[in-house]
Design an enzyme around this catalytic site. Structure first.
Site, mmCIF file in Angstrom:
data_model
loop_
_atom_site.group_PDB
_atom_site.id
_atom_site.type_symbol
_atom_site.label_atom_id
_atom_site.label_comp_id
_atom_site.label_asym_id
_atom_site.label_seq_id
_atom_site.Cartn_x
_atom_site.Cartn_y
_atom_site.Cartn_z
ATOM 1 N N LEU A 150 15.793 20.784 -30.971
ATOM 2 C CA LEU A 150 16.673 20.230 -29.846
ATOM 3 C C LEU A 150 16.623 18.795 -29.869
ATOM 4 O O LEU A 150 15.890 18.219 -30.331
ATOM 5 C CB LEU A 150 15.936 20.771 -28.667
ATOM 6 C CG LEU A 150 14.581 20.434 -27.967
ATOM 7 C CD1 LEU A 150 14.405 19.055 -27.617
ATOM 8 C CD2 LEU A 150 14.261 21.514 -26.899
ATOM 9 N N CYS A 257 12.103 11.049 -34.232
ATOM 10 C CA CYS A 257 12.533 12.016 -35.163
ATOM 11 C C CYS A 257 12.978 11.542 -36.272
ATOM 12 O O CYS A 257 12.186 11.741 -37.513
ATOM 13 C CB CYS A 257 13.230 13.226 -34.602
ATOM 14 S SG CYS A 257 12.536 14.037 -33.110
HETATM 15 C C1 UGA Z 1 16.928 14.667 -33.671
HETATM 16 C C2 UGA Z 1 18.123 16.029 -34.084
HETATM 17 O O1 UGA Z 1 19.244 15.754 -33.959
HETATM 18 C C3 UGA Z 1 17.252 17.298 -33.559
HETATM 19 O O2 UGA Z 1 18.105 18.456 -34.019
HETATM 20 C C4 UGA Z 1 15.903 17.227 -33.680
HETATM 21 O O3 UGA Z 1 15.334 18.525 -33.079
HETATM 22 C C5 UGA Z 1 14.952 16.164 -33.172
HETATM 23 O O4 UGA Z 1 15.764 15.071 -33.644
HETATM 24 C C6 UGA Z 1 13.689 16.236 -33.379
HETATM 25 O O5 UGA Z 1 13.199 16.299 -34.751
HETATM 26 O O6 UGA Z 1 12.924 16.547 -32.485
HETATM 27 P P1 UGA Z 1 17.265 13.159 -31.778
HETATM 28 O O7 UGA Z 1 16.092 12.408 -32.213
HETATM 29 O O8 UGA Z 1 16.852 13.473 -30.041
HETATM 30 O O9 UGA Z 1 17.402 14.650 -32.439
HETATM 31 O O10 UGA Z 1 18.504 12.573 -31.450
HETATM 32 P P2 UGA Z 1 20.014 12.608 -32.684
HETATM 33 O O11 UGA Z 1 21.043 12.936 -31.323
HETATM 34 O O12 UGA Z 1 19.863 13.246 -33.670
HETATM 35 O O13 UGA Z 1 20.311 10.855 -32.572
HETATM 36 C C7 UGA Z 1 19.308 10.268 -33.521
HETATM 37 C C8 UGA Z 1 19.657 8.913 -33.514
HETATM 38 O O14 UGA Z 1 21.022 8.849 -34.807
HETATM 39 C C9 UGA Z 1 20.191 8.097 -32.452
HETATM 40 O O15 UGA Z 1 19.683 6.753 -32.577
HETATM 41 C C10 UGA Z 1 21.658 8.184 -32.413
HETATM 42 O O16 UGA Z 1 22.106 7.115 -31.779
HETATM 43 C C11 UGA Z 1 21.838 7.911 -33.806
HETATM 44 N N1 UGA Z 1 23.475 8.610 -34.541
HETATM 45 C C12 UGA Z 1 23.746 9.598 -34.073
HETATM 46 C C13 UGA Z 1 24.294 7.730 -35.135
HETATM 47 O O17 UGA Z 1 23.898 6.577 -35.093
HETATM 48 N N2 UGA Z 1 25.302 8.344 -35.370
HETATM 49 C C14 UGA Z 1 25.656 9.658 -35.132
HETATM 50 O O18 UGA Z 1 26.775 10.278 -35.499
HETATM 51 C C15 UGA Z 1 24.644 10.379 -34.461
#
Ligand code: UGA
Length: 430
Positions: A150, A257
């Site tokens: 999640l 994460c």
């Molecule tokens: C991430 C994974 O997406 C989840 O599937 C996983 O369960 C979770 O880690 C975990 O291991 O608990 P999360 O850290 O909540 O989830 O956030 P994301 O939505 O993946 O975003 C992570 C980072 O990447 C953020 O800083 C976001 O701004 C950045 N991001 C995301 C980008 O720079 N570009 C994108 O296209 C998407």
């Protein structure tokens, strides 16, 4: 209906408590932090997560969720124990599993009869499933690995509609019983061994981090050749072999994460003498995104010291107040280190960055600023009136580090606009 203990009242633990209660189970949540539990008992979260407080309150009102700091109480008569404790990074990049091991020891000491199935949801060093089997060797406690996928900000939706449920165990019967808990969700369940489940979790986050850094690396090329990064990402997303998601160019990835897991994978590869360079490069590209903003400001002004800079967003992504490993925080710290006068606004974060001023509105952050930077893509920043911002700022530098604004409109208004390959140039011309 099952009696279930959840160890760890963090993001995952609380989401599971509320979600499993909604599916009809009775839940006991254990955490060593009594103050945290006192808040949860009143239906209040100690972190920001849309929709979760309501779901939790419903579960409490139906008397399906209770809280305790004592293992003996939490484990009494339960059939399942979900372990949802955190696994921070150690200085060498590997995952610190001390909280998990201590939870396993406590479960072993206090488990009742018949013994529960222990389900590990934390991201763990590979081999933790086997280590747990050794810890529980003299008991009939079964261990199942059930990594969590999640995302913060959409935890409730991800609980009820996960794209897959991964269950790893050597014990097929235990795996089947855990799978039964999730059957009412009608989602795809993958049964495998525990090592595969553990590696799959790390690989999944490492891949997401790689996608982001891949897009960011291409943004650099796009910038030089005049290509549009958003069009590029959209085109890539249309190929099902590449897939949509995590291709948005910006300030880079943060959170508890992705940075931790890419470091863990690099460390794992190094340990086995495997190629680690790809994972190291993903982290390097991620750090460079911040540096490019600093470089842009230096090129535009010559020096950053004494400049007033408004920063919009501190959380690592929108819809959360989580600032762990946030690139926005790192950027503010770098600006402060350059002796800029930094003014920060975030809709949810209440903590401050040392050396920066915190304000309560986006407009206050923009007031008399020489430059305004969007560091986190909170929806409210998209609808800001650029003409009004222009009127309130004393300078004209707009850095759209999350691609939320219309570049053409910003330039029409006379801004010097920069946004990683979105038609701007790192040299400050537009
Ligand atoms: C991430 C994974 O997406 C989840 O599937 C996983 O369960 C979770 O880690 C975990 O291991 O608990 P999360 O850290 O909540 O989830 O956030 P994301 O939505 O993946 O975003 C992570 C980072 O990447 C953020 O800083 C976001 O701004 C950045 N991001 C995301 C980008 O720079 N570009 C994108 O296209 C998407």
């Amino acid at each position: 209906m099952a009696d279930i203990a959840i160890v760890g009242a963090g993001h995952v633990g609380v989401t599971y408590a509320a979600g499993l209660a909604a599916l009809g189970h009775r839940i006991r949540v254990l955490d060593i932090d009594g103050a945290r539990l006192a808040k949860l008992r009143r239906g209040k979260l100690w972190f920001f997560e849309p929709g979760l407080a309501e779901l939790l309150t419903r579960g409490i009102a139906r008397r399906r969720i209770s809280f305790t700091t004592r293992y003996r109480i939490a484990l009494k008569g339960v059939q399942f124990v979900f372990v949802c404790v955190s696994t921070p990074t150690t200085p060498d990049g590997s995952l610190d599993d001390s909280s998990i091991r201590s939870a396993f020891d406590q479960i072993k000491a206090h488990a009742g009869n018949p013994p529960p199935i222990v389900i590990n949801k934390s991201t763990v060093p590979v081999g933790t499933g086997d280590a747990a089997l050794q810890i529980f060797a003299q008991t009939d406690i079964k261990v199942v690995s059930n990594p969590e996928f999640l995302s913060e900000g959409r935890a409730v939706e991800d609980f009820f509609r996960p794209n897959r449920i991964l269950i790893g165990s050597r014990d097929r019967e235990a795996a089947r019983l855990v799978a039964n808990l999730f059957r009412p969700l009608h989602r795809r369940i993958v049964l495998t061994d525990s090592a595969t489940a553990e590696v799959a979790k790390l690989a999944s986050n490492a891949f997401l981090a790689t996608k982001i850094s891949f897009a960011n690396a291409f943004a650099r090329i796009a910038e030089e050749v005049g290509a549009d990064v958003d069009e590029l990402s959209r085109t890539l997303s249309l190929d099902p072999r590449i897939g949509p998601g995590h291709l948005t160019v910006g300030l880079g990835f943060g959170g508890s994460c992705l940075p931790k897991d890419i470091a863990a994978v690099e460390q794992l590869a190094r340990r086995f003498g495997a190629s680690y360079e790809l994972f190291a490069a993903v982290a390097t590209i991620n750090r460079e995104q911040r540096r490019r903003i600093i470089d842009f400001l230096l090129k535009t002004w010559g020096a950053i010291a004494g400049r007033r800079i408004g920063v919009l967003g501190l959380s690592f992504k929108p819809n959360t107040d989580d600032t762990r490993e946030s690139p926005a925080v790192a950027l503010v710290e770098e600006l402060v280190a350059h002796r800029a006068d930094v003014c920060v606004y975030d809709p949810a974060v209440r903590s401050a960055v040392r050396g920066a001023t915190t304000v309560r509105t986006a407009l206050a952050a923009a007031r008399r600023a020489d430059a305004l930077i969007v560091a986190t893509d909170w929806p409210e920043f998209r609808s800001l009136d650029l003409a009004r911002l222009n009127g309130t700022m004393r300078g004209n530098v707009l850095i759209d580090a999350r691609g939320v604004w219309d570049a053409a409109r910003a330039r029409e208004l006379g801004f010097t606009y920069y946004s990683y390959g979105r038609g701007g140039s790192p040299r400050g011309t537009s």
